[in-house]
Design a protein around this motif. Sequence first.
Motif, PDB file in Angstrom:
ATOM      1  N   ARG A  90      42.463  40.703  46.123  1.00  0.00           N
ATOM      2  CA  ARG A  90      41.885  39.951  47.235  1.00  0.00           C
ATOM      3  C   ARG A  90      40.406  39.648  46.981  1.00  0.00           C
ATOM      4  N   VAL A  91      39.693  40.620  46.452  1.00  0.00           N
ATOM      5  CA  VAL A  91      38.265  40.423  46.181  1.00  0.00           C
ATOM      6  C   VAL A  91      38.045  39.557  44.945  1.00  0.00           C
ATOM      7  N   SER A  92      39.006  39.539  44.039  1.00  0.00           N
ATOM      8  CA  SER A  92      38.812  38.841  42.767  1.00  0.00           C
ATOM      9  C   SER A  92      38.603  37.345  42.942  1.00  0.00           C
ATOM     10  N   ARG A  93      39.084  36.770  44.028  1.00  0.00           N
ATOM     11  CA  ARG A  93      38.931  35.332  44.211  1.00  0.00           C
ATOM     12  C   ARG A  93      37.461  34.924  44.369  1.00  0.00           C
ATOM     13  N   HIS A  94      36.589  35.896  44.635  1.00  0.00           N
ATOM     14  CA  HIS A  94      35.174  35.597  44.821  1.00  0.00           C
ATOM     15  C   HIS A  94      34.367  35.716  43.535  1.00  0.00           C
ATOM     16  N   TRP A  95      34.929  36.343  42.498  1.00  0.00           N
ATOM     17  CA  TRP A  95      34.132  36.505  41.284  1.00  0.00           C
ATOM     18  C   TRP A  95      34.892  36.236  39.990  1.00  0.00           C
TER      19      TRP A  95
ATOM     20  N   LEU B 132      37.748  40.885  32.262  1.00  0.00           N
ATOM     21  CA  LEU B 132      37.190  42.056  32.935  1.00  0.00           C
ATOM     22  C   LEU B 132      38.070  42.481  34.101  1.00  0.00           C
ATOM     23  N   PHE B 133      38.611  41.518  34.819  1.00  0.00           N
ATOM     24  CA  PHE B 133      39.513  41.841  35.928  1.00  0.00           C
ATOM     25  C   PHE B 133      40.796  42.480  35.420  1.00  0.00           C
ATOM     26  N   TYR B 134      41.308  41.990  34.306  1.00  0.00           N
ATOM     27  CA  TYR B 134      42.508  42.571  33.702  1.00  0.00           C
ATOM     28  C   TYR B 134      42.273  44.022  33.288  1.00  0.00           C
TER      29      TYR B 134
ATOM     30  N   THR C 263      45.064  48.055  44.215  1.00  0.00           N
ATOM     31  CA  THR C 263      45.293  46.877  43.377  1.00  0.00           C
ATOM     32  C   THR C 263      45.282  45.601  44.209  1.00  0.00           C
ATOM     33  N   LEU C 264      45.910  45.617  45.382  1.00  0.00           N
ATOM     34  CA  LEU C 264      45.915  44.434  46.248  1.00  0.00           C
ATOM     35  C   LEU C 264      44.512  44.103  46.737  1.00  0.00           C
TER      36      LEU C 264
END
Length: 309
Positions: free
Chosen positions: A297-302, A225-227, A292-293
């Motif tokens: 940065r937020v992706s590490r939480h989910w 989903l992140f990709y 994108t950055l």
Amino acid sequence: MTAIRTRRRIPMTLMARREARHGYLFILPWIIGFLAFTAIPMAATFVFTFLNISLNQQEPIAFVGLDNYRRLLGDEQAWSSLGVTFRFALLWLPVVIVVPFLLALAVNSKSIRGSSLMRVLLFMPYVVPFVASALIWQNMLVDNGWVNRALGWIGISPPSWLNDPTWVIPGLVMMGFWGLGAGIIINLAGLRGIPTELYDAARLDGAGWWRQLRHVTIPMMSPVLFYTMILAVVEVMQYFLVPLVLFNGTGDPAGATRFFNLYLYQTFFTYQEMSYGSTLAWLLFVITLVVTLLLFRVSRHWVHYAGER
């Protein structure tokens, strides 16, 4: 005094040096292509932002400092087109991320008959040329098109999709459903990669379909989903082909389809203002990079990776 330990470099063996040379040789075409078609043009456009290059004017090329950036700050059309892009992104990003995931869940279910045929049918529109599909949807969304006729049959007053500034963005989002096949395949591959042991353990703990989706499927699918989210952000910032084909780049109706990348395209190729077009391009690059950055940065939480502690 504290002793500073220096890591001694282990000399490469003859076999390792030979493998390294072969590796560099294989990636050399990519390096040449990256330098010729990406790195050097990017550096050139950055230099152009400080010059006055315009093919419509006969003035000699000169250094103008930050004049192009000052012009950008006062360019209402540039900022309004950026607003059009952001409004479209607010509608399009949830669609392009959530809908392929839900459709992949549906066709991945073994309880649905004909799931293989559904996968083929969902992917087939993706292989249709983009311009051809845009023209097809143009005929479907005109005032007497199939979509409005279907709405009229069920008693809904149909809007003017392509002539009303309020409805043209939802109309473009509707066109985007035609090209969700690639996202469905990506999500389907991610679903097939989830270990079945996790679902077995969840069922032993009494988890139903919803809890399995929440605690197993979505966490395991979070990298996919992140990709798709990153790809969707980059794609939506470069969106311009459909309004260019449908409205010839005029921004009709009432400027509602003058996307930022369309304004950038016109500045380069219609008005041939290379320096100011380069300034617009760098603004687009900076905005895309910042977004994108922030997502990384937020992706590490989910976002959860299988090999991560």
